[in-house]
Scaffold this motif. Structure first.
Motif, PDB file in Angstrom:
ATOM      1  N   VAL A  59      38.919 149.684 126.846  1.00  0.00           N
ATOM      2  CA  VAL A  59      39.429 149.171 126.402  1.00  0.00           C
ATOM      3  C   VAL A  59      39.692 147.671 126.163  1.00  0.00           C
ATOM      4  O   VAL A  59      40.439 147.080 126.880  1.00  0.00           O
ATOM      5  CB  VAL A  59      41.064 149.030 125.331  1.00  0.00           C
ATOM      6  N   ARG A  60      38.729 146.719 125.824  1.00  0.00           N
ATOM      7  CA  ARG A  60      38.056 145.243 125.448  1.00  0.00           C
ATOM      8  C   ARG A  60      39.040 144.195 124.187  1.00  0.00           C
ATOM      9  O   ARG A  60      38.805 145.137 123.707  1.00  0.00           O
ATOM     10  CB  ARG A  60      36.871 144.904 126.259  1.00  0.00           C
ATOM     11  N   GLY A  61      39.597 143.004 124.553  1.00  0.00           N
ATOM     12  CA  GLY A  61      39.691 142.902 123.809  1.00  0.00           C
ATOM     13  C   GLY A  61      40.113 141.088 123.958  1.00  0.00           C
ATOM     14  O   GLY A  61      40.533 140.871 124.976  1.00  0.00           O
ATOM     15  N   PRO A  62      40.059 140.604 122.474  1.00  0.00           N
ATOM     16  CA  PRO A  62      41.154 138.647 122.801  1.00  0.00           C
ATOM     17  C   PRO A  62      42.469 138.544 123.017  1.00  0.00           C
ATOM     18  O   PRO A  62      43.341 140.148 121.657  1.00  0.00           O
ATOM     19  CB  PRO A  62      40.406 138.237 121.358  1.00  0.00           C
ATOM     20  N   GLY A  63      43.233 138.652 123.862  1.00  0.00           N
ATOM     21  CA  GLY A  63      44.313 138.227 123.641  1.00  0.00           C
ATOM     22  C   GLY A  63      45.749 139.480 123.588  1.00  0.00           C
ATOM     23  O   GLY A  63      44.644 140.938 123.943  1.00  0.00           O
ATOM     24  N   VAL A  64      46.972 139.561 123.020  1.00  0.00           N
ATOM     25  CA  VAL A  64      47.625 141.248 123.128  1.00  0.00           C
ATOM     26  C   VAL A  64      49.030 140.910 122.156  1.00  0.00           C
ATOM     27  O   VAL A  64      48.438 139.599 121.946  1.00  0.00           O
ATOM     28  CB  VAL A  64      48.505 141.227 124.167  1.00  0.00           C
ATOM     29  N   VAL A  65      47.970 142.179 121.622  1.00  0.00           N
ATOM     30  CA  VAL A  65      49.376 142.346 120.237  1.00  0.00           C
ATOM     31  C   VAL A  65      48.895 140.563 119.027  1.00  0.00           C
ATOM     32  O   VAL A  65      50.044 139.988 118.313  1.00  0.00           O
ATOM     33  CB  VAL A  65      50.769 142.578 120.169  1.00  0.00           C
ATOM     34  N   GLY A  66      47.602 140.520 119.419  1.00  0.00           N
ATOM     35  CA  GLY A  66      46.715 139.902 118.658  1.00  0.00           C
ATOM     36  C   GLY A  66      47.862 137.729 118.861  1.00  0.00           C
ATOM     37  O   GLY A  66      47.746 137.010 117.946  1.00  0.00           O
ATOM     38  N   LYS A  67      47.756 137.838 120.037  1.00  0.00           N
ATOM     39  CA  LYS A  67      48.552 136.653 120.411  1.00  0.00           C
ATOM     40  C   LYS A  67      47.681 136.752 122.056  1.00  0.00           C
ATOM     41  O   LYS A  67      47.013 137.288 122.064  1.00  0.00           O
ATOM     42  CB  LYS A  67      49.571 136.355 121.002  1.00  0.00           C
ATOM     43  N   GLN A  68      47.147 134.852 121.703  1.00  0.00           N
ATOM     44  CA  GLN A  68      46.878 134.081 123.437  1.00  0.00           C
ATOM     45  C   GLN A  68      47.853 133.227 123.815  1.00  0.00           C
ATOM     46  O   GLN A  68      47.472 131.786 123.432  1.00  0.00           O
ATOM     47  CB  GLN A  68      45.585 133.702 123.158  1.00  0.00           C
ATOM     48  N   PRO A  69      48.966 134.050 124.490  1.00  0.00           N
ATOM     49  CA  PRO A  69      50.057 132.914 124.919  1.00  0.00           C
ATOM     50  C   PRO A  69      49.417 132.387 125.950  1.00  0.00           C
ATOM     51  O   PRO A  69      48.979 133.016 126.539  1.00  0.00           O
ATOM     52  CB  PRO A  69      51.313 133.854 125.283  1.00  0.00           C
ATOM     53  N   ARG A  70      49.706 131.264 125.973  1.00  0.00           N
ATOM     54  CA  ARG A  70      49.770 129.719 126.635  1.00  0.00           C
ATOM     55  C   ARG A  70      51.215 129.311 127.385  1.00  0.00           C
ATOM     56  O   ARG A  70      52.225 129.397 127.082  1.00  0.00           O
ATOM     57  CB  ARG A  70      49.702 128.475 126.357  1.00  0.00           C
TER      58      ARG A  70
END
Length: 122
Positions: A59-70
């Motif tokens: 499984v690959r994808g952007p961020g986690v649970v719809g977020k890209q935390p800084r």
């Protein structure tokens, strides 16, 4: 370079599982802690999921649970997600890809952790 620590907790979700039909739902809660260094943003995730029969899924994808935390040094981000396995036992492992403010890209490894129905594995 930033130092990222990852802690995982797992739980079997019996009420949403259907073992007779090969459906075992697991929740996993991950805490991502920034232990030091410059700020970094989680951009992508990669998971390798292996069930008890050796079946593998990536499984690959952007961020986690719809977020890209800084995250700044000293900050943490916690989230819960889920995984469905056909078997009562499996393993997940992977990494998060982070980008620092100055453009450095690095991976924070996620050590293999077990997903198991309680009392199945002794």
């Amino acid at each position: 370079m930033s130092e990222i620590a990852i802690h995982v907790e797992t739980a079997y979700i019996e009420r949403e599982s259907d073992p007779a039909n090969g459906r075992h739902l697991f929740a996993y809660t991950i805490t991502i802690a920034h232990r030091g260094g410059e700020p970094a943003q989680l951009m992508n995730r990669y998971w390798l999921i292996t069930d008890g029969n050796g079946k593998r899924e990536e499984v690959r994808g952007p961020g986690v649970v719809g977020k890209q935390p800084r995250l700044e040094a000293g900050q943490a981000f916690r989230y819960t997600s889920g995984c469905i396995l056909e078997t009562p036992v499996g393993v997940m492992e992977g990494h998060y890809e982070f980008h620092t403010d100055d453009g450095e890209v690095f991976e924070a490894p996620i050590a293999a952790f077990t997903l198991a129905v309680p009392n199945v594995v002794q």
